[in-house]
Structures are given as structure tokens and as C-alpha cells.
Scaffold this motif. Structure first.
Motif, PDB file in Angstrom:
ATOM      1  N   ALA A  25       0.828  -1.204   0.000  1.00 30.87           N
ATOM      2  CA  ALA A  25       0.000   0.000   0.000  1.00 30.87           C
ATOM      3  C   ALA A  25       0.867   1.261   0.000  1.00 30.87           C
ATOM      4  N   GLY A  26       1.906   1.273   0.822  1.00 30.58           N
ATOM      5  CA  GLY A  26       2.769   2.434   0.886  1.00 30.58           C
ATOM      6  C   GLY A  26       3.491   2.703  -0.422  1.00 30.58           C
ATOM      7  N   THR A  27       3.990   1.632  -1.062  1.00 30.42           N
ATOM      8  CA  THR A  27       4.724   1.789  -2.318  1.00 30.42           C
ATOM      9  C   THR A  27       3.820   2.290  -3.439  1.00 30.42           C
ATOM     10  N   VAL A  28       2.643   1.663  -3.597  1.00 32.81           N
ATOM     11  CA  VAL A  28       1.723   2.062  -4.666  1.00 32.81           C
ATOM     12  C   VAL A  28       1.192   3.465  -4.420  1.00 32.81           C
ATOM     13  N   ALA A  29       0.909   3.791  -3.156  1.00 32.46           N
ATOM     14  CA  ALA A  29       0.404   5.125  -2.833  1.00 32.46           C
ATOM     15  C   ALA A  29       1.444   6.203  -3.153  1.00 32.46           C
ATOM     16  N   ASP A  30       2.722   5.906  -2.929  1.00 34.57           N
ATOM     17  CA  ASP A  30       3.778   6.863  -3.261  1.00 34.57           C
ATOM     18  C   ASP A  30       3.834   7.122  -4.766  1.00 34.57           C
TER      19      ASP A  30
END
Length: 414
Positions: free
Chosen positions: A163-168
Motif C-alpha cells: 500500500a505504501g509503495t503504490v500510494a507513493d
């Protein structure tokens, strides 16, 4: 207290599941359960985008868990009455729709309704576990359950990092749109690789199937015993993963959320290492596998408590904690399903209610404990949950140990 097996017609496929089919179930289970945890690192982004206050944004995780609990009670038992393969496809399509609903939400009402629906339909993961257990042969059931549950733990631990990677890269909405596409692809793949069922179904009503769960817990001490262990180990598991971000996000560590999410990879390594538990359960060693794993879980908190002084000790503790929790969980599921494979959906649904309660207790208790006593208090809390689990296991072992027979030797008198 848990070595009971079921004889007679169980409704399982005689040929069992291939490795490819088992891995497909495991991957699908990981994809499904991850949807429950994506929101954890995204709450701030969602709140800013939709203008939601911090007090209200906290409802996202609560409503997701409420939806999940309702799904365990009211959706999972359907698989014991109808073709579970078709149920998987329907749930996959509906879950895809719910994820798109979240990704395109323009206000808090639609968002909260979508998140509740995501939690409700994410119980697909338990339908997949039940399907794997039902299609496996008795000799491979523990191995299949262990592999599928490894996929579940992988999904839980990697959800934050994903989630953190895609959101970035594309914002929080991209996380749910991506998951919707993956979920849809997963449903199509499962329909093509899973065998069609030709199982006999009991001619009972849906209401009877739902009510079967509490009755079974009253009739089967082994089921209640395993449920209590699940509550305690997942309270310990939740204690650690809920608290981990608190000391690492502030000085002297000052880690980013992405860096903290990488700790999930260490936990994943431990969880994958626990696949041996299913094989041992197949060989009749579930009791001692459980006891040994609980001892490892308790010991892991000794290493975790050293966080302020040693990062290596923390990493070692994370590995052992996830190894132990997964091993106990796999042993639990093997025993639970073996009680009545034809009712695997209802049994797993009831068992997982204990899991949800334990996770909630751990999360709630951890926040208050850390605020007052810091990481030392969290470590004591996690060790306490683990120690109680060891005590419950010992009590269960002693309660089923047969009393030693009294041997009377008669001596003849000459």
C-alpha cells in the motif's frame, strides 16, 4: 484433547489437490486478506483527500473489522450448503466491485460503506481455506492448510508495504484500483484451476448451518480449546504489530512508514518457515507441535523486549514470533477441519471469530499500555498473552492424559 479424527464419508476429493492448485489457493488467500489491511498506512492520505476529520477516519478500520466478523458468521457457512467453487467466483466479483467503490469514493459515506463491504467480502479468504481443506485428501490436509495459511500471513504482512509503495507512485486510490484488478484476475484463475465439485451436501437450511457453529463449540472441547489458543496467540501477534510503529517512527530511530513496513519481510520469512506444522499435523503430532511453538512464542518476547538496545535481537524476535504464531495457527486449523471436513466452512468461520477477538484485544490493550509504560510494558503484555497460552496448553494436555492403570499382582502362597 485434539487428536480426534473423523471417519466415514467426509466429502473430500479422493485425488486431492496438486501443488499448482494449492499454490493458487494460497496466492488468492493472500490477495483477499490484504484488502483488510491496506488502509492502515493510508489513513492520513484518505483523510486529507476527502476532508475527513481524524476522529471519523478511525472508523475505517473498525467498520472493516465489523464487516469481516459478520462475513465469518453469515457468509462462510454458505460454502457448506452450496458449491463452494461458485461461491468463490461470486465473492471475488463482489469484492472487486467493493474495491472499485472505495477507490472512486467522493465522500465519507460512500467510503465507509465501501470499506464495510470490503471487510464483509474479504472473508473469501476463509472460504478458500475451507475449499482447500475439503478438496485435500486426509493425508495431505495439514500440508494444504499450512500452505494456504502461509499465503494469508504473507498477505497480512506485505499489505502495508504494498500500500505504501503504490500510494507513493499513484496515490491511495491507485492501491484499491490495483487490488480490484488483481482480485478479478484471481477469481478467473481460480475458476480455471480448481476442480469441479461433486460433493454430497446435507439437506439442512442456512439457518441451521449458522446455528451449527455455537452448538459445535459446546459439543467439541477440542474446538473450544483451539479457539482459545487462537485468541491468545493473535492477541500476542496484534500486540507486537500494532505497537511496532510507535517506537520506530520517533527518535532515535525515526524510520519512515516504508522502512517500518519492511519488518513484515522478516515476519514473512518466519511465517513461511512454519509450513512444517501442517506436515507434522498430518503425522499426528499437532499437540506437541502446538506446545513447542507456544514456548517459542513466549521466548520471542524476551528478544523483542531488547529493542532499545539491539535491533538484531528485535529482528530475531520478529522471526520467531511469526514462526510460532503461524505454526500454532496451522496446527489449530488442521485439528478444527478434521473434526468434520464436510462442515469445514462453518468450523473455520467459528474458529476465526476467536482470531478476530484476539486481534482486537491485542490492538486495544497495546495502545493504552504503550502510552503508560512504553515498549517494556508492550513486551510484558505480549509475553503475558503468550504465557497464558502455554498454561492453557498444559491444562489441556493434563486434562486428556489417561490415568495410570493400577496393576494388582497376586502372589500365590505356597
Amino acid at each position: 484433547m485434539d487428536e480426534k479424527t473423523t471417519s466415514g464419508h467426509t466429502g473430500t476429493q479422493t485425488h486431492g489437490l496438486s501443488r499448482a492448485q494449492t499454490l493458487a489457493l494460497a496466492a488468492a488467500a493472500g490477495v483477499s486478506v490484504a484488502n483488510i489491511y491496506y488502509a492502515q498506512p493510508l489513513l492520513d492520505l484518505i483523510a486529507d483527500d476527502l476532508g475527513i476529520s481524524p476522529a471519523v477516519i478511525g472508523l475505517i478500520m473498525m467498520l472493516t473489522q465489523v464487516g469481516y466478523g459478520l462475513g465469518l458468521i453469515f457468509i462462510v457457512p454458505i460454502g457448506d450448503l452450496y458449491d463452494r467453487r461458485k461461491l468463490i467466483m461470486v465473492q471475488g466479483l463482489l469484492l472487486t466491485t467493493a474495491l472499485v467503490m472505495v477507490a472512486t469514493a467522493g465522500g465519507k459515506t460512500v467510503l465507509l460503506a465501501g470499506m464495510t463491504s470490503v471487510g464483509l467480502l474479504a472473508v473469501l479468504v476463509q472460504v478458500l481455506v475451507a475449499q482447500g481443506a475439503a478438496l485435500a485428501t486426509p493425508a495431505q490436509r495439514g500440508k494444504v492448510v499450512g500452505t494456504v495459511t502461509s499465503g494469508i500471513v504473507a498477505g497480512i504482512l506485505l499489505a502495508r508495504t504494498f500500500a505504501g509503495t503504490v500510494a507513493d507512485l499513484g496515490g491511495w486510490r491507485a492501491v484499491y484500483l490495483t487490488s480490484a484488478l488483481v482480485t478479478l484476475a484471481m477469481a478467473v484463475i481460480l475458476m480455471s484451476v480448481l476442480p469441479r465439485q461433486s460433493l454430497e451436501r446435507d439437506s439442512e437450511t442456512y439457518l441451521n448451518s449458522v446455528l451449527y457453529i455455537p452448538g459445535m463449540f459446546l459439543r467439541e472441547p477440542a474446538l473450544l480449546f483451539r479457539g482459545v489458543l487462537a485468541l491468545l496467540i493473535f492477541a500476542s501477534f496484534s500486540t507486537f504489530w500494532t505497537a511496532l510503529v510507535l517506537p520506530l517512527y520517533v527518535p532515535p530511530f525515526s524510520y519512515s512508514h516504508t522502512q517500518i513496513g519492511l519488518f513484515g519481510l522478516v515476519g514473512l520469512a518466519g511465517a513461511i518457515g512454519a509450513t512444517f506444522a501442517g506436515r507434522l499435523a498430518d503425522r499426528g503430532y499437532s499437540t506437541w507441535t502446538t506446545g513447542t511453538s507456544l514456548a517459542v512464542l513466549l521466548a520471542s518476547w524476551g528478544l523483542i523486549a531488547l529493542l532499545p538496545f539491539s535491533m538484531l535481537s528485535l529482528l530475531s524476535g520478529v522471526f520467531l514470533l511469526d514462526l510460532a504464531v503461524q505454526a500454532v495457527h496451522v496446527s489449530n486449523l488442521s485439528v478444527v477441519v478434521a473434526l468434520n471436513p464436510r462442515k469445514s466452512g462453518s468450523l473455520i468461520g467459528g474458529y476465526m471469530v476467536f482470531y478476530s477477538v484476539g486481534s482486537a484485544i491485542g490492538a486495544i490493550a497495546t495502545t493504552a499500555t504503550y502510552a503508560r509504560w512504553g515498549w517494556a510494558g508492550v513486551s510484558v503484555l505480549g509475553a503475558a498473552f503468550s504465557g497464558i497460552a502455554v498454561a492453557v496448553w498444559i491444562a489441556g494436555l493434563l486434562s486428556t492424559r489417561p490415568s495410570r492403570p493400577v496393576i494388582i499382582v497376586e502372589c500365590s502362597r505356597e
